[in-house]
Motif scaffolding. Structure first.
Motif, mmCIF file in Angstrom:
data_model
loop_
_atom_site.group_PDB
_atom_site.id
_atom_site.type_symbol
_atom_site.label_atom_id
_atom_site.label_comp_id
_atom_site.label_asym_id
_atom_site.label_seq_id
_atom_site.Cartn_x
_atom_site.Cartn_y
_atom_site.Cartn_z
ATOM 1 N N GLU A 180 16.330 -26.309 14.880
ATOM 2 C CA GLU A 180 17.100 -27.266 14.078
ATOM 3 C C GLU A 180 16.283 -28.548 13.933
ATOM 4 N N ASN A 181 16.055 -28.955 12.689
ATOM 5 C CA ASN A 181 15.351 -30.213 12.420
ATOM 6 C C ASN A 181 16.240 -31.386 12.829
ATOM 7 N N ILE A 182 15.793 -32.171 13.806
ATOM 8 C CA ILE A 182 16.619 -33.285 14.311
ATOM 9 C C ILE A 182 15.905 -34.631 14.147
ATOM 10 N N ASP A 183 15.023 -34.702 13.171
ATOM 11 C CA ASP A 183 14.249 -35.932 12.980
ATOM 12 C C ASP A 183 15.143 -37.158 12.790
ATOM 13 N N LYS A 184 16.245 -36.980 12.071
ATOM 14 C CA LYS A 184 17.153 -38.101 11.814
ATOM 15 C C LYS A 184 18.148 -38.327 12.945
ATOM 16 N N GLU A 185 18.293 -37.339 13.814
ATOM 17 C CA GLU A 185 19.345 -37.403 14.836
ATOM 18 C C GLU A 185 18.837 -37.636 16.258
ATOM 19 N N ILE A 186 17.518 -37.560 16.491
ATOM 20 C CA ILE A 186 17.004 -37.665 17.850
ATOM 21 C C ILE A 186 17.390 -38.994 18.506
ATOM 22 N N ARG A 187 17.431 -40.059 17.740
ATOM 23 C CA ARG A 187 17.788 -41.362 18.332
ATOM 24 C C ARG A 187 19.228 -41.375 18.828
ATOM 25 N N PHE A 188 20.104 -40.622 18.158
ATOM 26 C CA PHE A 188 21.497 -40.536 18.614
ATOM 27 C C PHE A 188 21.586 -39.718 19.903
ATOM 28 N N LYS A 189 20.746 -38.698 20.003
ATOM 29 C CA LYS A 189 20.712 -37.892 21.227
ATOM 30 C C LYS A 189 20.302 -38.748 22.419
ATOM 31 N N ILE A 190 19.274 -39.537 22.236
ATOM 32 C CA ILE A 190 18.801 -40.411 23.322
ATOM 33 C C ILE A 190 19.875 -41.424 23.695
ATOM 34 N N LYS A 191 20.481 -42.036 22.708
ATOM 35 C CA LYS A 191 21.535 -43.026 22.958
ATOM 36 C C LYS A 191 22.715 -42.391 23.689
ATOM 37 N N ALA A 192 23.082 -41.184 23.285
ATOM 38 C CA ALA A 192 24.199 -40.479 23.922
ATOM 39 C C ALA A 192 23.849 -40.082 25.354
ATOM 40 N N MET A 241 21.837 -29.856 23.134
ATOM 41 C CA MET A 241 21.953 -29.838 21.670
ATOM 42 C C MET A 241 22.599 -31.098 21.112
ATOM 43 N N GLY A 242 22.380 -32.228 21.777
ATOM 44 C CA GLY A 242 23.015 -33.473 21.345
ATOM 45 C C GLY A 242 22.724 -33.848 19.900
ATOM 46 N N ALA A 243 21.468 -33.701 19.494
ATOM 47 C CA ALA A 243 21.106 -34.072 18.123
ATOM 48 C C ALA A 243 21.714 -33.110 17.106
ATOM 49 N N THR A 244 21.761 -31.839 17.445
ATOM 50 C CA THR A 244 22.376 -30.848 16.551
ATOM 51 C C THR A 244 23.879 -31.087 16.438
ATOM 52 N N ILE A 245 24.521 -31.474 17.539
ATOM 53 C CA ILE A 245 25.944 -31.827 17.471
ATOM 54 C C ILE A 245 26.147 -32.962 16.475
ATOM 55 N N LYS A 246 25.296 -33.966 16.556
ATOM 56 C CA LYS A 246 25.389 -35.100 15.622
ATOM 57 C C LYS A 246 25.243 -34.619 14.184
ATOM 58 N N LYS A 247 24.313 -33.741 13.960
ATOM 59 C CA LYS A 247 24.057 -33.211 12.621
ATOM 60 C C LYS A 247 25.238 -32.386 12.123
ATOM 61 N N LEU A 248 25.750 -31.520 12.986
ATOM 62 C CA LEU A 248 26.872 -30.656 12.607
ATOM 63 C C LEU A 248 28.156 -31.435 12.369
ATOM 64 N N SER A 249 28.356 -32.497 13.121
ATOM 65 C CA SER A 249 29.615 -33.246 13.061
ATOM 66 C C SER A 249 29.813 -33.979 11.733
ATOM 67 N N LYS A 250 28.763 -34.082 10.952
ATOM 68 C CA LYS A 250 28.873 -34.759 9.650
ATOM 69 C C LYS A 250 29.714 -33.948 8.666
ATOM 70 N N ARG A 251 29.716 -32.606 8.852
ATOM 71 C CA ARG A 251 30.427 -31.750 7.897
ATOM 72 C C ARG A 251 31.388 -30.768 8.562
ATOM 73 N N ASN A 252 31.470 -30.799 9.883
ATOM 74 C CA ASN A 252 32.289 -29.829 10.602
ATOM 75 C C ASN A 252 33.085 -30.499 11.713
ATOM 76 N N SER A 253 34.048 -29.785 12.219
ATOM 77 C CA SER A 253 34.797 -30.240 13.389
ATOM 78 C C SER A 253 34.135 -29.644 14.628
ATOM 79 N N VAL A 254 33.493 -30.494 15.430
ATOM 80 C CA VAL A 254 32.795 -30.030 16.627
ATOM 81 C C VAL A 254 33.645 -30.358 17.852
ATOM 82 N N ASN A 255 34.025 -29.322 18.576
ATOM 83 C CA ASN A 255 34.881 -29.467 19.754
ATOM 84 C C ASN A 255 34.080 -29.106 21.003
ATOM 85 N N LEU A 256 34.287 -29.857 22.062
ATOM 86 C CA LEU A 256 33.535 -29.648 23.294
ATOM 87 C C LEU A 256 34.460 -29.219 24.425
#
Length: 214
Positions: A155-167, A18-33
């Protein structure tokens, strides 16, 4: 800001699942791993790889916007040798610390025993009466399945997929050549497949285990 907890059996499960969703969620929430095992000793004889995997996880997580990292360091691929109560107590401590309203955990549909045990433990420690957790959602991992994964959330990750790949590319020791499911191409292809299912360009798929609405 909502507190969200992501549970990963091994370092890299979080980004693959869920790397891309984490990126999406982290914009407005505190995401802890919280990573349950050290994720190295079953694969590598060199114990330095524990540190390498941890450093890769942190580097990857910073790209995704993860706020806090917890490493429980249970032995890799040996969770079935540890009393489930011990695993539960350690995860419960993390839940009490961050007080998440939403917990993401790994699906129990693949053949990895560690994955199955973390999924089972999650169901126990997120019981509504004792945890305060309102939503429990499972994410999928690319690869061979023990049983069919049936998504109920995309979850729509069109804007976040590149961050998932990079991560994901931060985990240099774990990247395989295509058509291995842990290859960059396979990760992209799965996002396209889940996108096709949901009329999106790219998506990550989840199964809602529990959702309590006030």
């Amino acid at each position: 800001m909502v507190s969200i907890l992501v549970l990963a059996p091994h370092p890299d499960d979080e980004v693959l699942g869920m790397g891309a969703t984490i990126k999406k969620l982290s914009k407005r929430n505190s995401v802890n791993l919280c990573v349950i095992t050290e994720g190295a000793t079953a694969q590598y004889s060199d114990k330095k790889m524990i540190k390498v995997r941890r450093e890769s996880c942190i580097k990857s997580g910073k790209i995704l916007g993860i706020s806090n990292f917890e490493f429980l360091d249970f032995p890799d691929m040996k969770l079935d040798t540890i009393p489930i109560l011990e695993i539960n107590k350690n995860i419960e401590k993390i839940i009490k610390k961050y007080k998440p309203k939403v917990v993401y955990t790994i699906t129990d549909t693949d053949m990895n025993k560690d994955h199955q045990i973390v999924h089972e433990s999650t169901l126990i420690v997120t019981r509504p009466h004792s945890s305060g957790v309102k939503e429990v959602i499972s994410y999928e991992i690319p690869g061979q399945k023990l049983k069919f994964f049936s998504p109920t959330l995309y979850e729509n990750i069109d804007k976040e997929i590149r961050f998932k790949i990079k991560a994901f590319q931060c985990y240099k020791s774990e990247i395989m050549k295509f058509p291995h499911p842990r290859s960059v191409e396979a990760v992209r292809n799965l996002s396209i497949q889940r996108g096709i299912e949901s009329s999106l360009n790219n998506a990550e798929a989840f199964e809602i285990i529990r959702s309590i609405r006030d």
